[in-house]
Design a protein around this motif. Structure first.
Motif, PDB file in Angstrom:
ATOM      1  N   ASP A 282       0.795  -1.224   0.000  1.00 44.84           N
ATOM      2  CA  ASP A 282       0.000   0.000   0.000  1.00 44.84           C
ATOM      3  C   ASP A 282       0.832   1.281   0.000  1.00 44.84           C
ATOM      4  N   TYR A 283       2.091   1.214   0.471  1.00 40.28           N
ATOM      5  CA  TYR A 283       2.830   2.453   0.685  1.00 40.28           C
ATOM      6  C   TYR A 283       4.107   2.590  -0.141  1.00 40.28           C
ATOM      7  N   LEU A 284       4.535   1.527  -0.833  1.00 42.85           N
ATOM      8  CA  LEU A 284       5.681   1.680  -1.735  1.00 42.85           C
ATOM      9  C   LEU A 284       5.195   2.185  -3.088  1.00 42.85           C
ATOM     10  N   PRO A 285       6.070   2.802  -3.891  1.00 43.39           N
ATOM     11  CA  PRO A 285       5.668   3.307  -5.205  1.00 43.39           C
ATOM     12  C   PRO A 285       5.167   2.196  -6.118  1.00 43.39           C
ATOM     13  N   SER A 286       4.334   2.565  -7.080  1.00 43.33           N
ATOM     14  CA  SER A 286       3.686   1.588  -7.950  1.00 43.33           C
ATOM     15  C   SER A 286       4.652   0.930  -8.928  1.00 43.33           C
ATOM     16  N   ASP A 287       5.842   1.515  -9.132  1.00 40.46           N
ATOM     17  CA  ASP A 287       6.805   0.887 -10.037  1.00 40.46           C
ATOM     18  C   ASP A 287       7.806   0.015  -9.280  1.00 40.46           C
ATOM     19  N   TYR A 288       7.517  -0.289  -8.023  1.00 42.48           N
ATOM     20  CA  TYR A 288       8.323  -1.225  -7.247  1.00 42.48           C
ATOM     21  C   TYR A 288       7.718  -2.620  -7.368  1.00 42.48           C
ATOM     22  N   VAL A 289       8.580  -3.621  -7.375  1.00 42.64           N
ATOM     23  CA  VAL A 289       8.152  -5.015  -7.376  1.00 42.64           C
ATOM     24  C   VAL A 289       8.591  -5.636  -6.057  1.00 42.64           C
ATOM     25  N   VAL A 290       7.668  -6.297  -5.368  1.00 40.89           N
ATOM     26  CA  VAL A 290       7.969  -6.923  -4.086  1.00 40.89           C
ATOM     27  C   VAL A 290       7.647  -8.413  -4.180  1.00 40.89           C
ATOM     28  N   TYR A 291       8.647  -9.251  -3.909  1.00 43.05           N
ATOM     29  CA  TYR A 291       8.458 -10.703  -3.897  1.00 43.05           C
ATOM     30  C   TYR A 291       8.378 -11.189  -2.450  1.00 43.05           C
TER      31      TYR A 291
ATOM     32  N   ASP B 203      12.621 -13.675   3.027  1.00 44.40           N
ATOM     33  CA  ASP B 203      11.219 -13.352   3.292  1.00 44.40           C
ATOM     34  C   ASP B 203      10.654 -12.366   2.277  1.00 44.40           C
ATOM     35  N   PHE B 204      11.374 -11.276   2.028  1.00 46.90           N
ATOM     36  CA  PHE B 204      10.904 -10.285   1.057  1.00 46.90           C
ATOM     37  C   PHE B 204      12.085  -9.782   0.234  1.00 46.90           C
ATOM     38  N   VAL B 205      11.856  -9.614  -1.077  1.00 41.16           N
ATOM     39  CA  VAL B 205      12.825  -8.993  -1.982  1.00 41.16           C
ATOM     40  C   VAL B 205      12.129  -7.809  -2.635  1.00 41.16           C
ATOM     41  N   ILE B 206      12.731  -6.626  -2.506  1.00 41.41           N
ATOM     42  CA  ILE B 206      12.160  -5.400  -3.068  1.00 41.41           C
ATOM     43  C   ILE B 206      13.075  -4.902  -4.181  1.00 41.41           C
ATOM     44  N   ILE B 207      12.485  -4.606  -5.353  1.00 39.90           N
ATOM     45  CA  ILE B 207      13.233  -4.054  -6.482  1.00 39.90           C
ATOM     46  C   ILE B 207      12.558  -2.756  -6.895  1.00 39.90           C
ATOM     47  N   GLY B 208      13.331  -1.662  -6.956  1.00 42.92           N
ATOM     48  CA  GLY B 208      12.775  -0.375  -7.358  1.00 42.92           C
ATOM     49  C   GLY B 208      13.717   0.368  -8.265  1.00 42.92           C
ATOM     50  N   PRO B 209      13.199   1.112  -9.252  1.00 43.73           N
ATOM     51  CA  PRO B 209      14.072   1.794 -10.222  1.00 43.73           C
ATOM     52  C   PRO B 209      14.983   2.830  -9.578  1.00 43.73           C
ATOM     53  N   ASP B 210      14.531   3.508  -8.516  1.00 46.05           N
ATOM     54  CA  ASP B 210      15.379   4.494  -7.851  1.00 46.05           C
ATOM     55  C   ASP B 210      15.950   3.946  -6.552  1.00 46.05           C
ATOM     56  N   LEU B 211      15.752   2.663  -6.307  1.00 46.74           N
ATOM     57  CA  LEU B 211      16.164   2.050  -5.052  1.00 46.74           C
ATOM     58  C   LEU B 211      17.315   1.086  -5.247  1.00 46.74           C
ATOM     59  N   GLY B 212      17.128   0.156  -6.167  1.00 51.70           N
ATOM     60  CA  GLY B 212      18.051  -0.959  -6.313  1.00 51.70           C
ATOM     61  C   GLY B 212      17.373  -2.212  -5.796  1.00 51.70           C
ATOM     62  N   LEU B 213      18.072  -2.945  -4.944  1.00 51.27           N
ATOM     63  CA  LEU B 213      17.569  -4.226  -4.455  1.00 51.27           C
ATOM     64  C   LEU B 213      17.704  -4.272  -2.936  1.00 51.27           C
ATOM     65  N   VAL B 214      16.641  -4.688  -2.237  1.00 54.02           N
ATOM     66  CA  VAL B 214      16.661  -4.796  -0.779  1.00 54.02           C
ATOM     67  C   VAL B 214      16.104  -6.156  -0.371  1.00 54.02           C
TER      68      VAL B 214
ATOM     69  N   LEU C 211      17.909   2.000 -12.104  1.00 54.30           N
ATOM     70  CA  LEU C 211      17.568   0.745 -12.763  1.00 54.30           C
ATOM     71  C   LEU C 211      16.572   1.030 -13.876  1.00 54.30           C
ATOM     72  N   SER C 212      16.948   0.716 -15.093  1.00 53.36           N
ATOM     73  CA  SER C 212      16.022   0.847 -16.207  1.00 53.36           C
ATOM     74  C   SER C 212      15.047  -0.324 -16.181  1.00 53.36           C
ATOM     75  N   HIS C 213      14.025  -0.226 -17.014  1.00 50.94           N
ATOM     76  CA  HIS C 213      13.082  -1.340 -17.133  1.00 50.94           C
ATOM     77  C   HIS C 213      13.818  -2.609 -17.544  1.00 50.94           C
ATOM     78  N   GLU C 214      14.779  -2.473 -18.462  1.00 50.26           N
ATOM     79  CA  GLU C 214      15.539  -3.638 -18.917  1.00 50.26           C
ATOM     80  C   GLU C 214      16.382  -4.214 -17.781  1.00 50.26           C
ATOM     81  N   ASP C 215      16.941  -3.346 -16.933  1.00 48.70           N
ATOM     82  CA  ASP C 215      17.723  -3.828 -15.790  1.00 48.70           C
ATOM     83  C   ASP C 215      16.853  -4.648 -14.843  1.00 48.70           C
ATOM     84  N   ILE C 216      15.671  -4.129 -14.549  1.00 44.07           N
ATOM     85  CA  ILE C 216      14.770  -4.839 -13.636  1.00 44.07           C
ATOM     86  C   ILE C 216      14.357  -6.174 -14.231  1.00 44.07           C
ATOM     87  N   GLN C 217      14.085  -6.169 -15.538  1.00 44.34           N
ATOM     88  CA  GLN C 217      13.738  -7.424 -16.194  1.00 44.34           C
ATOM     89  C   GLN C 217      14.905  -8.414 -16.109  1.00 44.34           C
TER      90      GLN C 217
END
Length: 633
Positions: free
Chosen positions: A26-35, A46-57, A189-195
């Motif tokens: 509900d509170y992370l940006p819409s272009d973030y992917v959370v596994y 438990d959780f992997v977060i990928i964001g274009p202005d974030l990187g990987l957490v 991270l570009s779209h291609e990088d995230i992919q």
């Protein structure tokens, strides 16, 4: 709102994991992917977060209470379990850090994700811990920050929106802080990088990749992957969340139904290596393409370095059978479809035995007759009930007259999913094809909101890509059509660099009593020196269909179902609706199918009259008026 994979939490998740899941969603940006709990190289962070202005957490989640904690240090924690026993475990922060290192070390093997001239990733990564039942005041009171740095900790009051001091800005800032080296800046991270990251970490989403031979660089083996294609996030969720037992997926043309089905076949083969799995479709060319897709997925190793190991064979494919329906009848049951009624009667009297499959997957299910489905229902293992059928009623060639419950004996209510986003075609092609379908289909009353369960016809609601408008060409005769088609092929190949294998010419009628249209098509291509393959010449050419062969494909429209090409030419359209076809609705579906085979370029040619060509004439006239208004307006 972030995109979550899976979309909903499994039942086994703890209350704390559910709370964090909802807050991240509900509170992370819409272009973030959370596994949530993805399996990565044998581990499940438990959780992997990928964001274009974030990187990987990477986040490690613990539901510890104050009573759980007994003795803690930087390396090892001693906990008191529910039985009162003392157990030892690794410091949660070290668990998160080790998972992060495992993942990032793996990603460094792709030179495209590494900074030029170094062995460092070109994006930052971080890790942290989440304590869902401990507040910040608990950490301060018990001096817990002495064994785990506050930079890497999220507490209950920082993730719970119900808490008075919760702030979405603070939540995001705390995640941003979970980096040892990082400066907040523009998208890194570009779209291609995230992919690419998803491609590496989650192999079940792979479709295809071309890779250059590996080279030694600073004693490290680097893989350079190009043209990475991954499943759309919604499709990936669909394949993962289907659950057990029977499922139905309805989707628009180009929404990735076949891809979801193939991915599902791989997942089942991986999870149940002893299962006998049957994959069926209607057309022979599609069955060949489907088999190649599944085989490629099964060979795809979990570790990309295994690509270089010739001994790696991937998942065992011997238990997966891929046929078109009539081939399956002939090879497995030694019968024709005209014998199905008699066989069903014998099965009912317990006088016949049919093969049993632990899972059955049906592509283009809208074209399967009721008796076919009843027979397949008899072949399905009653203990697994694992049947997946994907369909699009707008592409239906044969209207099913009875319900799936009646046909298969399975109730799909509450067990169906909808794919309503077209990813195959450009927005211009989608809109053009759908406008035609809405204008001519007799099923207008059944076109409903795609969110309604059980919908008959699903309208495409969105698409991702833009491109040129479909090109319409009225000619004086077929030879003029074909001359224009050949000129367009030459332009596409030489100027747009479209490979011959990515072009197709579709026709509705092969010949009439006066003329052989197919002979004219082949003669024109031969005259211009274009390599081509008449896919639908006979049963043998259908069975030997090879999508990757460097030839222009010539095919009937119905045999092209499930396939796609960069450029599609539909010729001789005045033969639609075909005069001998009593059900015009079938012709509407066929033309819709033909148009939605095109990924980028769609060409429509005709030199006669029909209701369909009159519609195309009206479109041309409308375009001409619009151009005049622009010119003089």
């Amino acid at each position: 709102m972030a995109y979550m994979v899976p979309e909903t939490m499994p039942r086994k998740a703890t209350a704390g994991e559910r709370l964090l899941f909802e807050s991240l969603r509900d509170y992370l940006p819409s272009d973030y992917v959370v596994y949530y709990e993805p399996e990565i190289r044998g581990r499940r962070p438990d959780f992997v977060i990928i964001g274009p202005d974030l990187g990987l957490v990477i986040l490690e989640v613990k539901d510890y209470t104050k009573g759980t904690l007994y003795q803690l240090n930087h390396d090892e924690w001693t906990l008191r379990n529910t039985a009162g026993q003392l157990v030892k475990t690794k410091n949660p922060l070290k668990q998160a850090r080790d998972n992060a290192r495992l993942i990032t070390d793996f990603l460094k093997k792709d030179s495209n994700l590494v900074q030029p001239g170094s062995m460092y990733l070109k994006f930052p990564y971080g890790f942290g811990t989440v304590f869902t039942r401990l507040k910040q005041e608990d950490f301060i009171q018990h001096n817990l920050y002495a064994v785990i740095d506050p930079q890497f900790v999220l507490c209950r009051d920082e993730i719970d929106p119900e808490h008075d001091h919760f702030s979405s800005e603070v939540l995001l800032d705390k995640i941003y802080e979970m980096f040892t080296v990082w400066n907040r800046r523009e998208p890194i991270l570009s779209h291609e990088d995230i992919q690419a990251i998803r491609f590496h970490l989650f192999p079940e989403v792979r479709i295809s990749a071309e890779f250059k031979p590996p080279v030694q660089h600073q004693d490290q083996l680097l893989l350079s992957l190009h043209n990475i294609k991954t499943m759309d996030l919604h499709q990936e969720n669909m394949a993962k969340q289907l659950g057990d037992k029977h499922r139905l997926i309805r989707g628009v043309a180009g929404s990735g139904k076949t891809l979801v089905l193939a991915s599902r076949a791989k997942l089942l083969a991986k999870e149940h290596p002893d299962w006998r799995i049957l994959v069926l479709c209607y057309g022979i060319p599609l069955s060949r393409s489907l088999k190649l897709m599944i085989d490629r997925m099964l060979r795809e190793p979990d570790d990309l370095l295994d690509m270089m190991n010739a001994s790696n064979t991937g998942i065992d494919a011997s238990h997966i059978e891929v046929y078109n329906f009539h081939e399956w009848l002939r090879f497995q049951l030694r019968m024709k479809d005209t014998d199905i009624s008699s066989l069903l009667e014998k099965i009912e009297r317990q006088e016949a035995i049919v093969p049993t499959y632990d899972a059955i997957l049906i592509d283009e299910g809208q074209d399967f007759e009721g008796e076919w489905l009843r027979l397949l229902g008899q072949c399905l293992n009653p203990d697994t009930q694992s049947l997946l059928m994907v369909e699009d009623r707008a592409q239906s060639i044969f209207r099913r007259k009875t319900s799936l419950v009646h046909n298969i004996g399975l109730d799909f209510r509450g067990r169906s999913k909808i794919l309503h986003i077209n990813y195959r075609n450009t927005a211009q092609i989608v809109q053009f094809a759908w406008d035609f379908y809405q204008e001519h289909s007799q099923l207008k009353s059944k076109i409903k909101d795609a969110t309604i369960d059980g919908v008959e016809i699903i309208p495409p609601q969105a698409t991702k890509r833009k491109g040129p408008d479909p090109v319409i060409r009225r000619c004086n005769h077929l030879q003029e059509e074909l001359a224009w088609v050949c000129a367009s092929i030459k332009e596409l190949h030489e100027e747009k660099h479209v490979a011959y294998q990515d072009m197709a010419i579709l026709y509705r009628v092969k010949n009439n009593y006066r003329e052989s249209y197919i002979d004219d098509i082949r003669a024109a291509l031969h005259q211009h020196g274009f390599p081509f393959r008449w896919v639908t010449e006979n049963a043998e050419t259908k069975r030997s269909f090879n999508r990757e062969e460097e030839t222009i494909k010539i095919s009937t429209i119905d045999s092209a179902k499930g396939l796609d090409f960069q450029a599609v030419f539909i010729v001789n359209i005045e033969n639609m609706p075909f005069a001998l076809e009593q059900v015009e609705e079938r012709e509407v579906s066929l033309f819709y199918i033909a148009m939605t085979r095109a990924l980028e370029w769609l060409y429509l040619t005709y030199s006669g009259e029909s209701t369909f060509t009159q519609y195309l004439d009206d479109v041309l006239e409308s375009r001409s008026k619009k151009d005049d208004r622009k010119q003089f307006g």
